[in-house]
Write an enzyme that holds these catalytic residues in place. Structure first.
Site, PDB file in Angstrom:
ATOM      1  N   SER A 181       0.905  -1.253   0.198  1.00  0.00           N
ATOM      2  CA  SER A 181       0.003   0.093  -0.045  1.00  0.00           C
ATOM      3  C   SER A 181       0.725   1.546   0.058  1.00  0.00           C
ATOM      4  O   SER A 181       1.616   1.624  -0.776  1.00  0.00           O
ATOM      5  CB  SER A 181      -1.190  -0.617   0.951  1.00  0.00           C
ATOM      6  OG  SER A 181      -2.464   1.458   1.674  1.00  0.00           O
ATOM      7  N   ASP A 345      -9.663  -5.409  -4.417  1.00  0.00           N
ATOM      8  CA  ASP A 345      -8.817  -4.317  -3.147  1.00  0.00           C
ATOM      9  C   ASP A 345      -9.595  -2.729  -3.509  1.00  0.00           C
ATOM     10  O   ASP A 345     -10.252  -2.541  -5.176  1.00  0.00           O
ATOM     11  CB  ASP A 345      -7.417  -4.048  -3.992  1.00  0.00           C
ATOM     12  CG  ASP A 345      -6.205  -2.628  -3.078  1.00  0.00           C
ATOM     13  OD1 ASP A 345      -7.277  -2.065  -2.705  1.00  0.00           O
ATOM     14  OD2 ASP A 345      -5.709  -2.975  -2.965  1.00  0.00           O
ATOM     15  N   HIS A 378      -8.451  -5.247   0.002  1.00  0.00           N
ATOM     16  CA  HIS A 378      -6.565  -4.207   0.228  1.00  0.00           C
ATOM     17  C   HIS A 378      -5.584  -5.165   0.859  1.00  0.00           C
ATOM     18  O   HIS A 378      -5.185  -5.579   1.258  1.00  0.00           O
ATOM     19  CB  HIS A 378      -7.043  -2.550   0.637  1.00  0.00           C
ATOM     20  CG  HIS A 378      -5.847  -2.168   0.602  1.00  0.00           C
ATOM     21  ND1 HIS A 378      -5.139  -1.889  -0.897  1.00  0.00           N
ATOM     22  CD2 HIS A 378      -5.217  -1.149   1.129  1.00  0.00           C
ATOM     23  CE1 HIS A 378      -4.496  -1.224  -0.343  1.00  0.00           C
ATOM     24  NE2 HIS A 378      -4.495  -0.437   0.408  1.00  0.00           N
TER      25      HIS A 378
END
Lengths: 397, 397
Positions: A181, A345, A378
């Site tokens: 991320s 995600d 995610h």
């Protein structure tokens, strides 16, 4: 390795190591000590000077004599440098990627020196295991917390702090840089800004740019903090902090970083209080609301609201390489690249990941794409990373 | 049809109609007048009494003598009864489903009497074209706005108000009931609670229950309102309303009801103010943030914050049929069912739609499932409904 001296079972640890890891002088025992790195007069990409920067860091495994066995781990939005191991000699491992970092694991501490540092404006400013510099830090020139006078910092600034940290240890090149991320943004920025220093890039649940969807999502995360009257334009360090706003911000992060599959697998329609029916009481809640509130409240205790806002901005400003265009930034990458991502995600859209891969390949680097499965969306890039163990091991060789 | 009397081109309208629509005495001209329906002493499912309920309604087409050509349209969270046509004789159509409602359209006003009403606690309490009863209404017993003393109302209460409205016009059965999102919940509730009255059910971007993901999403939408100091526990009607909180709540709705494809197709990374670089100014914004803010500000002007909270609760409490279980509620449905949904829906997860379809089928009703394409996610059920025209036309015959 200094850390092992703190181990209460030093002798038996040596014996075990002797039996298991003949290829290493001393296998990493999983015990971690946070260290501090200081920079005087750090100049941001925006041209501002921060008189004193302090960031925490930790490392697993040993730096070899050639100083060429280094893997840098860059952390995600709400994360810290604690990627592996444990602080408590008697505790369980608490590092977020402990599943893949350690003796014999894909990021093998018998082979690699794995280092990770807290970013600037780290969210967890009030966590005793985190050292960071940001709005909550004292500005040495005023003797007061910076508040919103702290300069805007960017992903590239995070990278520059890491570069100085590595150089302080004589490290000039990276066997790999890997992050999830916001950590992926840093890893991509490393490979774009310093292609000659990065031998392998591993981007997990990230992409080369904050696209408009992410700009808006991050903006929505920040809004509750600014709505909280205690925020007071960021000037709350000698009063009540905007905890309610920060909690709501953290709840949005938790929701967006997950996926409906997780919510529906994990929760039901129970009430938070079996005496208070939400259909009768407008102020009653469902259990899932209460649980998310409790999680957020716990996280808010060690977090700083202004740091949250500065992290939002660091992510929003991200476009790889500070170039004229995303193409320029990504095509500058020379490193073979592994991109792990989730089709579910809700933060970094799969299309953005694939577009990033295309542009890196147009620059001449080979990109391996692999999806992560799970019900966390995610977050599968953090909590379900072990499924990529074989791929990681192979890629790192 | 009373409404046509208001048309400034009455004579020519008659002539046109004579040429075009031989099967109908008078084709609907698209002009709409909002009407009011009042109920005294409405008792909610929760057992509370509301002394005076007023809701707005509008209709398109003519009720036949047998009163069996009725299609009820139930509106979505931020919607109103204005499903088709225009209020302004000289204006363009403003009804949200104008693409499918009108002479010769799938919901053919030459054939059907199409009626739609504002729900209780309608969000747009300050819109002059909306009539609703909720926290912003005067409680006749106190002479003051209800505020948070208004009883919790549910999707079933919305249905009961509609039932009384229809009965006031002598309507005992529905050729179809059709709604999008929160409108789908009402439509499903109609078919479950009154299976003998509903001949066809059309659920668009909705499902049979508010699943945990939706409970949490709705909770996140509500949070900014409660964070705004002006909300004042819902008591703001003689002061400043919590406009900032309401705006942030509406922004979350806009984001969640859309999809990243829309954001990335529509926006770029431009700054809101070309003089203020977000990388230099922590209080500067990106253009997408400003646009979403502007949209929210415009919507906040006609919306009421407490009504928003009550709508959130009405959606959260939803489980079809008030039965012991979702199975009971959905299996009670007798009507042939059409379910239109989007694979990219971030509010009503596709799995929930499919599960709803399965349970309705287990009850013995035939369900037709069809996906909606587009880049709007959930909102494709409102803005891209015309792609389902043929399916709707066929299903209604």
């Amino acid at each position: 390795m200094a850390l092992i001296q703190r181990h209460p079972l030093l002798t038996s640890a040596f014996i075990c190591i002797g039996l298991v890891a003949s290829s290493s002088l001393m296998a990493w025992d999983g015990l971690v000590e946070k260290q501090n790195f200081e920079i005087d007069n750090f100049t941001t990409q925006g041209g501002e000077t921060i008189p004193e920067v302090n960031v925490g860091w930790e490392a697993y495994g040993e730096l070899n004599d050639a100083r060429d066995n280094v893997i840098l781990i860059t952390h995600f939005f709400s994360g810290t440098s604690h990627a592996a191991g444990r602080y408590d000699p008697d505790g369980e491992p608490t590092g977020y990627w402990d599943a893949i970092i350690g003796p014999g694991k894909p990021l093998d501490t018998d082979e690699y020196y794995i280092i990770s540092s807290d970013t600037l404006v780290n969210l967890n400013a009030n966590d005793p295991n985190v050292t960071t510099t940001g709005p909550a830090s004292i500005n040495p020139e005023t003797g007061e917390p910076w508040g919103m006078d702290f300069p805007v910092v960017t992903i590239r600034d995070f990278v520059e702090v890491q570069r100085e940290l590595l150089e302080s240890q004589g490290i000039e090149s990276l066997h790999a840089v890997m992050g999830a991320s916001m950590g992926a943004l840093q890893a991509i920025e490393w490979a774009s800004a310093y292609p000659e220093r990065v031998d392998r890039l591993i981007s997990v649940i990230g992409a080369g740019v904050a696209d408009p969807w992410l700009l808006a999502t991050l903006s929505a995360w920040a809004a509750p903090i600014r709505l909280d009257a205690n925020w007071n334009e960021g000037d709350y360090y000698d009063g009540e902090p905007p905890t309610d706003g920060l909690k709501e911000a953290l709840k949005l992060v938790t929701l967006n970083a997950n996926h409906w599959q997780w919510a529906n697998d994990t929760f039901n329609r129970d009430w938070a209080d079996e005496e208070r029916d939400p259909a009768q009481d407008i102020n009653a809640n469902y259990a899932i609301e209460q649980t998310l509130d409790d999680i957020a409240a716990a996280r808010a205790e060690t977090s700083d609201a202004n740091h949250f806002l500065y992290l939002v901005r660091a992510n929003q400003t991200f476009m790889a390489g500070y170039g004229d265009s995303l193409e320029t930034g990504l095509e500058a990458i020379d490193a073979p690249t592994l991109m792990l991502y989730s089709e579910n995600d809700l933060v970094f859209a799969p299309e953005g990941v694939l577009h990033t891969a295309e542009l890196i390949e147009e620059g001449g680097s080979e990109v391996t794409l692999e999806t992560l499965e799970g019900n966390r969306g995610h977050l599968d890039g953090v909590v379900s990373i072990d499924q990529a163990s074989d791929t990681l091991q192979e890629f790192l060789q």
